[in-house]
Enzyme design. Structure first.
Site, PDB file in Angstrom:
ATOM      1  N   ASP A  66       0.849  -1.187   0.000  1.00  0.00           N
ATOM      2  CA  ASP A  66       0.000   0.000   0.000  1.00  0.00           C
ATOM      3  C   ASP A  66       0.891   1.246   0.000  1.00  0.00           C
ATOM      4  OD1 ASP A  66      -1.646   2.169   0.739  1.00  0.00           O
ATOM      5  OD2 ASP A  66      -3.024   0.833   1.814  1.00  0.00           O
ATOM      6  N   ILE A  67       0.751   2.060  -1.008  1.00  0.00           N
ATOM      7  CA  ILE A  67       1.637   3.225  -1.191  1.00  0.00           C
ATOM      8  C   ILE A  67       1.459   4.272  -0.094  1.00  0.00           C
ATOM      9  CG2 ILE A  67       0.045   4.526  -2.702  1.00  0.00           C
ATOM     10  CD1 ILE A  67       3.785   4.294  -3.379  1.00  0.00           C
ATOM     11  N   ASN A  93       1.972   7.787  -9.917  1.00  0.00           N
ATOM     12  CA  ASN A  93       0.711   7.576 -10.632  1.00  0.00           C
ATOM     13  C   ASN A  93      -0.399   7.005  -9.757  1.00  0.00           C
ATOM     14  OD1 ASN A  93      -0.995   6.740 -13.132  1.00  0.00           O
ATOM     15  ND2 ASN A  93      -0.600   4.805 -12.078  1.00  0.00           N
ATOM     16  N   TYR A 164     -11.333  14.340  -3.628  1.00  0.00           N
ATOM     17  CA  TYR A 164     -10.394  13.900  -4.672  1.00  0.00           C
ATOM     18  C   TYR A 164      -9.903  15.129  -5.436  1.00  0.00           C
ATOM     19  CZ  TYR A 164      -8.989  11.605  -9.099  1.00  0.00           C
ATOM     20  OH  TYR A 164      -8.320  11.188 -10.224  1.00  0.00           O
ATOM     21  N   LYS A 168      -6.115  16.510  -5.759  1.00  0.00           N
ATOM     22  CA  LYS A 168      -5.414  16.664  -7.045  1.00  0.00           C
ATOM     23  C   LYS A 168      -5.011  18.122  -7.273  1.00  0.00           C
ATOM     24  CE  LYS A 168      -5.489  12.354  -8.708  1.00  0.00           C
ATOM     25  NZ  LYS A 168      -4.250  11.580  -8.894  1.00  0.00           N
TER      26      LYS A 168
HETATM   27  P1  NDP Z   1      -6.699   2.339 -12.013  1.00  0.00           P
HETATM   28  O1  NDP Z   1      -7.677   2.096 -10.926  1.00  0.00           O
HETATM   29  O2  NDP Z   1      -6.796   1.543 -13.263  1.00  0.00           O
HETATM   30  O3  NDP Z   1      -5.218   2.223 -11.456  1.00  0.00           O
HETATM   31  C1  NDP Z   1      -4.880   2.796 -10.226  1.00  0.00           C
HETATM   32  C2  NDP Z   1      -3.559   2.234  -9.763  1.00  0.00           C
HETATM   33  O4  NDP Z   1      -3.250   2.822  -8.488  1.00  0.00           O
HETATM   34  C3  NDP Z   1      -3.627   0.730  -9.570  1.00  0.00           C
HETATM   35  O5  NDP Z   1      -2.434   0.149 -10.015  1.00  0.00           O
HETATM   36  C4  NDP Z   1      -3.765   0.584  -8.057  1.00  0.00           C
HETATM   37  O6  NDP Z   1      -3.126  -0.607  -7.612  1.00  0.00           O
HETATM   38  C5  NDP Z   1      -2.962   1.787  -7.564  1.00  0.00           C
HETATM   39  N1  NDP Z   1      -3.365   2.133  -6.208  1.00  0.00           N
HETATM   40  C6  NDP Z   1      -4.556   2.633  -5.790  1.00  0.00           C
HETATM   41  N2  NDP Z   1      -4.575   2.729  -4.441  1.00  0.00           N
HETATM   42  C7  NDP Z   1      -3.366   2.266  -4.011  1.00  0.00           C
HETATM   43  C8  NDP Z   1      -2.777   2.090  -2.735  1.00  0.00           C
HETATM   44  N3  NDP Z   1      -3.412   2.430  -1.604  1.00  0.00           N
HETATM   45  N4  NDP Z   1      -1.532   1.562  -2.681  1.00  0.00           N
HETATM   46  C9  NDP Z   1      -0.867   1.214  -3.794  1.00  0.00           C
HETATM   47  N5  NDP Z   1      -1.360   1.375  -5.033  1.00  0.00           N
HETATM   48  C10 NDP Z   1      -2.603   1.883  -5.134  1.00  0.00           C
HETATM   49  O7  NDP Z   1      -6.847   3.907 -12.353  1.00  0.00           O
HETATM   50  P2  NDP Z   1      -6.096   4.801 -13.438  1.00  0.00           P
HETATM   51  O8  NDP Z   1      -5.053   4.055 -14.143  1.00  0.00           O
HETATM   52  O9  NDP Z   1      -7.128   5.474 -14.224  1.00  0.00           O
HETATM   53  O10 NDP Z   1      -5.457   5.893 -12.459  1.00  0.00           O
HETATM   54  C11 NDP Z   1      -4.087   6.257 -12.522  1.00  0.00           C
HETATM   55  C12 NDP Z   1      -3.960   7.714 -12.102  1.00  0.00           C
HETATM   56  O11 NDP Z   1      -4.667   8.532 -13.043  1.00  0.00           O
HETATM   57  C13 NDP Z   1      -4.581   8.017 -10.739  1.00  0.00           C
HETATM   58  O12 NDP Z   1      -3.743   8.911 -10.038  1.00  0.00           O
HETATM   59  C14 NDP Z   1      -5.890   8.693 -11.083  1.00  0.00           C
HETATM   60  O13 NDP Z   1      -6.313   9.583 -10.066  1.00  0.00           O
HETATM   61  C15 NDP Z   1      -5.508   9.432 -12.355  1.00  0.00           C
HETATM   62  N6  NDP Z   1      -6.640   9.789 -13.201  1.00  0.00           N
HETATM   63  C16 NDP Z   1      -7.439   8.831 -13.796  1.00  0.00           C
HETATM   64  C17 NDP Z   1      -8.510   9.213 -14.584  1.00  0.00           C
HETATM   65  C18 NDP Z   1      -9.420   8.222 -15.252  1.00  0.00           C
HETATM   66  O14 NDP Z   1     -10.485   8.628 -15.779  1.00  0.00           O
HETATM   67  N7  NDP Z   1      -9.093   6.957 -15.308  1.00  0.00           N
HETATM   68  C19 NDP Z   1      -8.817  10.631 -14.819  1.00  0.00           C
HETATM   69  C20 NDP Z   1      -7.914  11.540 -14.182  1.00  0.00           C
HETATM   70  C21 NDP Z   1      -6.876  11.125 -13.414  1.00  0.00           C
HETATM   71  P3  NDP Z   1      -3.738  -1.647  -6.537  1.00  0.00           P
HETATM   72  O15 NDP Z   1      -5.219  -1.559  -6.601  1.00  0.00           O
HETATM   73  O16 NDP Z   1      -3.184  -2.954  -6.982  1.00  0.00           O
HETATM   74  O17 NDP Z   1      -3.182  -1.206  -5.231  1.00  0.00           O
END
Ligand code: NDP
Length: 280
Positions: A66-67, A93, A164, A168
């Site tokens: 967990d990050i 990210n 959120y 951001k």
């Molecule tokens: P996803 O849900 O597909 O990916 C999110 C990633 O973040 C996963 O790999 C997840 O890994 C990781 N993550 C989330 N919470 C934790 C945690 N507590 N610890 C470690 N890892 C974590 O979303 P996106 O790829 O879309 O999102 C990527 C970035 O882009 C984010 O910052 C999001 O806010 C931003 N974003 C996305 C948009 C969209 O429409 N998709 C729009 C604008 C911004 P795991 O669950 O395995 O921990």
């Protein structure tokens, strides 16, 4: 041509969506990459996909955790430097939205809890891991940080995903502060603000896959909200992340937040209404 040959990269949140695509592209363009997230199987699957594309398994390091946990942040940075010898590029990210489906505005009984969760993941973890990575980024010379924000940070009123958006917006400002502080040490910091991108983002809020699919299909039908005529895919954002991490291509961009949303933030509510219809 391996544009990132010899470079070491960390991509947080690389078990899904934008991060997985970004890690894949860095690896296939020659970098050693640390991939990380809580879902171990997703990370193993990504590693397998990278290896199948012809990249050595030794170029990929996995850290599960967990990050928001400082020990995990330390493990991500320290294991990367210990395995690959240095750290050139940090992509912050990992992110998600915490909200309640029924929640509108800031008066929910869980408001402070939701605020904390959104801030801890989307802002505080970036501040903390970047500080842990800082001495290694400085030692590597000519290194890069790319933060992933959102168009939710922009100057629009919101009644959903308020915390959120606050997190951001804070990340955009953190980017500018980090950029000024680190550029004298040879570290460039920039940021990407994606619009709607098809990924695991909606299912991560707790909605089932089917609901996520429906939302993306519904959005795709409302082309007036997406001047580029489609919602984004992870590669749309990964390409910009790699551009900002490529000093030869983007050296003169420092501390900027680059919006990548197919034009959706340009479309104001009023412009969606044809006022001349009143004259017909
Ligand atoms: P996803 O849900 O597909 O990916 C999110 C990633 O973040 C996963 O790999 C997840 O890994 C990781 N993550 C989330 N919470 C934790 C945690 N507590 N610890 C470690 N890892 C974590 O979303 P996106 O790829 O879309 O999102 C990527 C970035 O882009 C984010 O910052 C999001 O806010 C931003 N974003 C996305 C948009 C969209 O429409 N998709 C729009 C604008 C911004 P795991 O669950 O395995 O921990």
């Amino acid at each position: 041509m391996s544009r990132f040959a010899g470079k070491t990269v960390i991509v947080t949140g690389s078990s899904d969506g934008i991060g997985a695509q970004t890690a894949f592209q860095f690896a296939t363009e020659g970098a050693n990459v640390t991939i990380t997230g809580r879902r171990a199987q997703n990370l193993e699957d990504l590693k397998e996909r990278i290896v199948k594309s012809g990249i050595s398994a030794s170029s990929i390091h996995i850290v599960v955790g967990d990050i928001t946990n400082v020990d995990v942040q330390k493990a991500i940075v320290e294991e990367t430097v210990s395995k690959f010898g240095k750290l050139d590029i940090l992509v912050n990210n990992a992110g998600a939205v915490f909200d309640e489906p029924q929640h509108i505005g800031t008066t929910s009984p869980n408001a402070v809890d939701l605020f904390d969760k959104n801030i801890d993941l989307n802002l505080k973890s970036v501040l903390s891991i970047t500080n842990i990575a800082k001495p290694h980024l400085i030692a590597a010379k000519n290194s890069e940080v790319v933060n992933i924000s959102s168009i939710a940070s922009l100057k629009f009123g919101r009644t959903r995903f308020v915390y959120y958006a606050i997190a951001k917006a804070g990340l955009d400002q953190l980017t500018r502060a980090q950029a000024l502080e680190l550029i004298p040490h040879g570290v460039r910091v920039n940021c990407v603000n994606p619009g709607m991108v098809e990924s695991g983002f909606i299912t991560a809020t707790g909605l089932p896959d089917e609901a996520s699919k429906k939302i993306y299909e519904y959005a795709a039908k409302h082309r007036q909200a997406f001047p580029a005529e489609r919602i984004g895919v992870p590669a749309d954002i990964a390409n910009i992340i790699l551009f900002l991490a490529d000093r030869k291509m983007s050296y003169y961009i420092v501390g900027q937040c680059i919006v990548a949303d197919g034009g959706s933030s340009l479309v104001m509510g009023a412009s969606l209404v044809d006022l001349t219809a009143a004259l017909q």
